[in-house]
Write a protein that holds these residues in place. Sequence first.
Motif, short mmCIF file in Angstrom:
data_model
loop_
_atom_site.label_atom_id
_atom_site.label_comp_id
_atom_site.label_asym_id
_atom_site.label_seq_id
_atom_site.Cartn_x
_atom_site.Cartn_y
_atom_site.Cartn_z
N ALA A 41 48.38 3.21 36.19
CA ALA A 41 48.82 2.02 37.13
C ALA A 41 49.28 1.05 36.33
O ALA A 41 49.66 -0.12 37.08
CB ALA A 41 47.01 1.44 37.28
N GLY A 42 49.52 1.07 35.00
CA GLY A 42 50.12 0.17 34.28
C GLY A 42 49.40 -0.60 33.34
O GLY A 42 48.26 -0.66 33.48
N GLY A 43 50.07 -1.08 32.29
CA GLY A 43 49.27 -1.90 31.32
C GLY A 43 48.68 -3.04 31.76
O GLY A 43 47.77 -3.71 31.32
N LEU A 44 49.45 -3.91 32.79
CA LEU A 44 48.86 -5.12 33.49
C LEU A 44 47.70 -4.86 34.16
O LEU A 44 46.66 -5.56 34.17
CB LEU A 44 49.73 -5.80 34.29
CG LEU A 44 51.13 -6.61 33.68
CD1 LEU A 44 51.98 -7.03 34.58
CD2 LEU A 44 50.59 -7.43 32.71
N VAL A 45 47.30 -3.84 34.86
CA VAL A 45 46.16 -3.39 35.56
C VAL A 45 45.17 -3.19 34.42
O VAL A 45 43.76 -3.64 34.62
CB VAL A 45 46.23 -2.13 36.44
CG1 VAL A 45 44.94 -1.73 36.77
CG2 VAL A 45 47.44 -2.16 37.31
N VAL A 46 45.49 -2.65 33.32
CA VAL A 46 44.26 -2.47 32.31
C VAL A 46 43.84 -3.46 31.55
O VAL A 46 42.71 -4.13 31.34
CB VAL A 46 44.79 -1.30 31.34
CG1 VAL A 46 43.98 -1.30 29.80
CG2 VAL A 46 45.00 0.03 31.62
N LEU A 47 44.77 -4.48 31.35
CA LEU A 47 44.48 -5.71 30.85
C LEU A 47 43.71 -6.84 31.90
O LEU A 47 42.51 -7.39 31.42
CB LEU A 47 45.86 -6.62 30.66
CG LEU A 47 45.75 -7.84 29.44
CD1 LEU A 47 45.09 -7.27 28.23
CD2 LEU A 47 47.16 -8.30 29.36
N ALA A 48 44.15 -6.38 33.22
CA ALA A 48 43.25 -7.27 34.28
C ALA A 48 41.88 -6.60 34.17
O ALA A 48 40.94 -7.54 34.51
CB ALA A 48 43.89 -7.35 35.54
N LEU A 49 41.63 -5.26 34.15
CA LEU A 49 40.27 -4.58 34.25
C LEU A 49 39.62 -5.30 33.09
O LEU A 49 38.23 -5.55 33.14
CB LEU A 49 40.67 -3.34 34.32
CG LEU A 49 40.86 -2.72 35.65
CD1 LEU A 49 41.00 -0.99 35.21
CD2 LEU A 49 39.95 -2.93 36.73
N LEU A 50 40.08 -5.34 31.78
CA LEU A 50 39.36 -5.65 30.59
C LEU A 50 39.09 -7.22 30.70
O LEU A 50 37.95 -7.57 30.43
CB LEU A 50 40.18 -5.45 29.47
CG LEU A 50 40.33 -3.91 28.96
CD1 LEU A 50 41.51 -3.93 27.87
CD2 LEU A 50 39.15 -3.39 28.90
N ALA A 51 39.98 -8.05 31.09
CA ALA A 51 39.53 -9.34 31.36
C ALA A 51 38.66 -9.55 32.28
O ALA A 51 37.69 -10.55 32.09
CB ALA A 51 40.87 -10.15 31.70
N ALA A 52 38.46 -8.88 33.48
CA ALA A 52 37.66 -9.18 34.62
C ALA A 52 36.12 -8.53 33.71
O ALA A 52 35.20 -9.21 34.38
CB ALA A 52 37.89 -8.15 35.79
N GLY A 53 36.19 -7.63 33.26
CA GLY A 53 35.04 -7.08 32.69
C GLY A 53 34.42 -8.12 31.77
O GLY A 53 33.21 -8.46 31.75
N ILE A 54 35.15 -8.78 30.91
CA ILE A 54 34.66 -10.07 29.92
C ILE A 54 34.29 -11.12 30.53
O ILE A 54 33.07 -11.69 30.25
CB ILE A 54 35.63 -10.20 29.06
CG1 ILE A 54 36.07 -9.20 28.15
CG2 ILE A 54 35.40 -11.58 28.17
CD1 ILE A 54 37.29 -9.21 27.18
N ILE A 55 34.87 -11.53 31.72
CA ILE A 55 34.48 -12.66 32.36
C ILE A 55 33.25 -12.50 32.98
O ILE A 55 32.20 -13.05 33.41
CB ILE A 55 35.76 -13.12 33.45
CG1 ILE A 55 36.78 -13.73 32.51
CG2 ILE A 55 35.29 -14.07 34.29
CD1 ILE A 55 38.20 -14.01 33.12
N GLY A 56 33.32 -11.26 33.74
CA GLY A 56 32.03 -10.74 34.47
C GLY A 56 30.81 -10.73 34.09
O GLY A 56 29.61 -11.10 34.32
N GLY A 57 30.93 -10.08 32.63
CA GLY A 57 29.95 -9.88 31.83
C GLY A 57 29.30 -11.11 31.39
O GLY A 57 28.22 -11.26 31.13
N GLY A 58 30.34 -12.00 30.88
CA GLY A 58 29.71 -13.42 30.49
C GLY A 58 28.99 -14.04 31.67
O GLY A 58 28.09 -14.74 31.32
N ALA A 59 29.51 -14.05 32.80
CA ALA A 59 28.76 -14.63 34.01
C ALA A 59 27.19 -13.94 34.21
O ALA A 59 26.36 -14.63 34.28
CB ALA A 59 29.38 -14.53 35.29
N VAL A 60 27.19 -12.40 34.00
CA VAL A 60 25.93 -11.93 34.21
C VAL A 60 24.92 -12.22 33.15
O VAL A 60 23.70 -12.32 33.31
CB VAL A 60 26.10 -10.34 34.29
CG1 VAL A 60 24.89 -9.70 33.97
CG2 VAL A 60 26.88 -10.08 35.56
N VAL A 61 25.46 -12.28 31.84
CA VAL A 61 24.76 -12.86 30.76
C VAL A 61 24.24 -14.21 30.80
O VAL A 61 23.02 -14.37 30.52
CB VAL A 61 25.46 -12.51 29.34
CG1 VAL A 61 24.82 -13.24 28.16
CG2 VAL A 61 25.72 -11.07 28.96
#
Length: 195
Positions: A41-61
């Motif tokens: 999918a490309g490097g930007l998709v991986v970066l977006a997935l990692l950023a979404a995981g960090i932001i979503g995880g922070g909201a859950v915590v």
Amino acid sequence: MTTSTPQPPAKRSGLRRWLPLGVAAWIVIEIWLLILVGEAAGGLVVLALLAAGIIGGGAVVKRAGRRAFGALTQTLQQPPTAAPRDRAEGNGFLMLAGLLLMIPGLLSDVLGLVLLVPGIRGALSRRVERTMQRKLDEATGGAFGSAYTRARTQRPDGKVVQGEVIREDAPPEPHDEEPHDEEPRDEDRRPPLTP
């Protein structure tokens, strides 16, 4: 001259032996999955997935922390005779889900998302609680576990009752109407009552 025989090295427990290998395998799998997604999918998709995981995880915590603090406040404010309210079940697993989402990697994100499902989180929470209670009962013969349960359900309300202890086994001393100048004896002195 005494010669001592060398002691064989102490055997490592299974957890200490296999945990580093498991962590290393986990890291290798996470990197491999990120490379596969990056190629597809490309490097930007991986970066977006990692950023979404960090932001979503922070909201859950953050949400899990608020729930835990709210449950603690509610528990401390209710009177001890009141029936215990439903506690936030699986809050520890909610926190773990947020932490797994914050860890960079796709496999940890999938595990974090699975732990966000309320049914799975509740079932895991009940199972861990039963296992810990059983192990506690085995380790202490059941005595400590029942005392722990009683301490959890019977909280003192913290009320202070002003009063004075009157011993009924000693006859009351007659009180004179006239004040006398002699110093009171040590056994007649009472400490002051403090609120």
